[in-house]
Design a protein around this motif. Structure first.
Motif, PDB file in Angstrom:
ATOM      1  N   CYS A  58      -6.492   2.114   0.101  1.00 30.77           N
ATOM      2  CA  CYS A  58      -5.846   2.893  -0.964  1.00 30.77           C
ATOM      3  C   CYS A  58      -6.898   3.533  -1.865  1.00 30.77           C
ATOM      4  CB  CYS A  58      -4.906   2.014  -1.793  1.00 30.77           C
ATOM      5  SG  CYS A  58      -3.409   1.585  -0.899  1.00 30.77           S
ATOM      6  N   CYS A  80       0.840  -1.207   0.000  1.00 29.76           N
ATOM      7  CA  CYS A  80       0.000   0.000   0.000  1.00 29.76           C
ATOM      8  C   CYS A  80       0.876   1.260   0.000  1.00 29.76           C
ATOM      9  CB  CYS A  80      -0.921   0.016   1.215  1.00 29.76           C
ATOM     10  SG  CYS A  80      -2.170  -1.277   1.160  1.00 29.76           S
ATOM     11  N   CYS A 102      -8.067  -2.990  -2.703  1.00 24.39           N
ATOM     12  CA  CYS A 102      -7.711  -2.417  -1.404  1.00 24.39           C
ATOM     13  C   CYS A 102      -8.551  -1.164  -1.127  1.00 24.39           C
ATOM     14  CB  CYS A 102      -6.216  -2.077  -1.389  1.00 24.39           C
ATOM     15  SG  CYS A 102      -5.716  -1.185   0.091  1.00 24.39           S
ATOM     16  N   HIS A 152      -4.603  -2.650  -7.929  1.00 21.82           N
ATOM     17  CA  HIS A 152      -4.530  -2.610  -6.468  1.00 21.82           C
ATOM     18  C   HIS A 152      -5.754  -1.887  -5.888  1.00 21.82           C
ATOM     19  CE1 HIS A 152      -2.617  -2.560  -2.488  1.00 21.82           C
ATOM     20  NE2 HIS A 152      -3.103  -1.322  -2.376  1.00 21.82           N
TER      21      HIS A 152
HETATM   22 ZN   LIG Z   1      -3.544  -0.589  -0.509  1.00 20.86          ZN
END
Ligand SMILES: [Zn+2]
Lengths: 165, 172
Positions: A38, A5, A35, A31
């Motif tokens: 993020c 991250c 996630c 990503h």
């Molecule tokens: Zn992340």
């Protein structure tokens, strides 16, 4: 924050500036689908970017909006004219008349006065090598225009060219 | 889902070399408005900057004129005392940017808070951010204007973005 991250978020500025190469960009996008943390970060910066564009467009509209004709502030205030004349005097430079040029370059002559039958707002014509100072008179059709030779001081104070940031 | 960075706005693209003095004047006016948010003030400041350029600036044909004017406009904006009140933003936002009337209100409020937050940034961060995100200049050009290294400009923009995101309810 886990290292992945952290690494993804280190690309945030390049992402905002559209500087990531396609591979790196795809990695970020992938990503972000996985996630939430993020994704929240990128979403908030994405919103900021879009609001900056909105703010910028508003400024451009203010800049280009048509305005009713009005008398623009005279190009130079009397104080500035005095300062300009003082500057010319200290620089030892003459003032050029639209009608005649003084024989001696060091001779100071009063600013020439040209009466122009012109109702246009005073403007500066920067493409000509002459400083035109235009002053309105009580008669809206007449303005007084004074023409000055441009002055370049060898040791000009860099006050205007150095940011005082 | 994220849209990614907004595409460069062609009308606001400030990166191409100005083609004329008139174009240069338009850019300076747009920039000054982003600093003082008042058309009359901005017009006067730009007029003053061009006036100063005749005596103290690079020649009209010199490529250094544009950065010099940006610097001068910046200094005049930062130093001006005669400030008129900023123009209200609500009249100048594009209604098409909003999907509904309530969205329009919310968006107007967030853009107004953004304007206020930018106004509270340290000068260098504010100038760097405006030149990058609102004048669409690249980092090299900004470095030239601000007489800083590209790395320093990037840092200012980075810090400005984080400060704004923090302030406006974003993340770190
Ligand atoms: Zn992340």
């Amino acid at each position: 924050m886990n290292p992945r991250c952290e690494e993804i978020q280190s690309r945030l500025d390049e992402w905002l500036d559209n500087e990531l190469n396609p591979v790196s960009r795809a990695e970020v996008t992938t990503h972000l689908t996985e996630c939430a943390e993020c994704r929240d970060v990128f979403t908030s910066f994405d919103l900021l970017n879009r609001n900056l564009v909105g703010l910028s467009s508003a400024a451009d509209r203010i800049a280009t909006a048509p305005r009713p004709p009005r008398i623009i502030r005279p190009f130079a205030t009397p104080l500035r004219i005095a300062a300009a004349i003082a500057l010319l005097a200290t620089a030892g430079l003459g003032v050029r008349s639209a009608l005649h040029r003084p024989d001696s370059p060091s001779q100071i002559v009063p600013p020439p006065v040209v009466v122009a039958e012109n109702s246009a707002a005073p403007t500066i014509v920067a493409s000509t090598p002459t400083l035109a100072v235009s002053l309105p008179t009580r008669n809206p059709h007449i303005s007084i225009v004074m023409l000055y030779e441009p002055v370049r001081l060898p040791s000009a104070s860099p006050a205007e060219s150095k940011p005082s940031l | 889902m994220l849209e990614g960075p907004p595409a460069a706005n062609a009308a606001a693209d400030q990166t191409a070399a100005p083609t004329s003095l008139d174009e240069l004047r338009r850019r300076m006016l747009g920039f000054a408005i982003k600093l003082v948010w008042n058309r009359d003030d901005a017009e006067e400041i730009v007029q003053d900057a061009f006036q100063l350029s005749l005596t103290k600036g690079p020649a009209v044909t010199d490529p250094a004129l544009a950065p010099w004017l940006y610097r001068t406009v910046t200094n005049l904006c930062l130093n001006q005392r005669r400030r008129r009140p900023p123009q209200p933003l609500a009249d100048w936002l594009d209604p098409q940017d909003a999907t509904s009337p309530s969205d329009a209100v919310e968006r107007a409020e967030s853009i107004e808070s953004l304007r206020a937050a930018i106004g509270n940034l340290p000068d260098q961060q504010r100038i760097a951010l405006i030149l990058r995100n609102m004048q669409q200049m690249d980092y090299n050009e900004i470095a030239q204007v601000m007489q800083l290294s590209v790395a320093a400009v990037r840092t200012h923009v980075h810090l400005a973005r984080r400060a704004l995101a923090n302030k406006l309810g974003g993340s770190q």
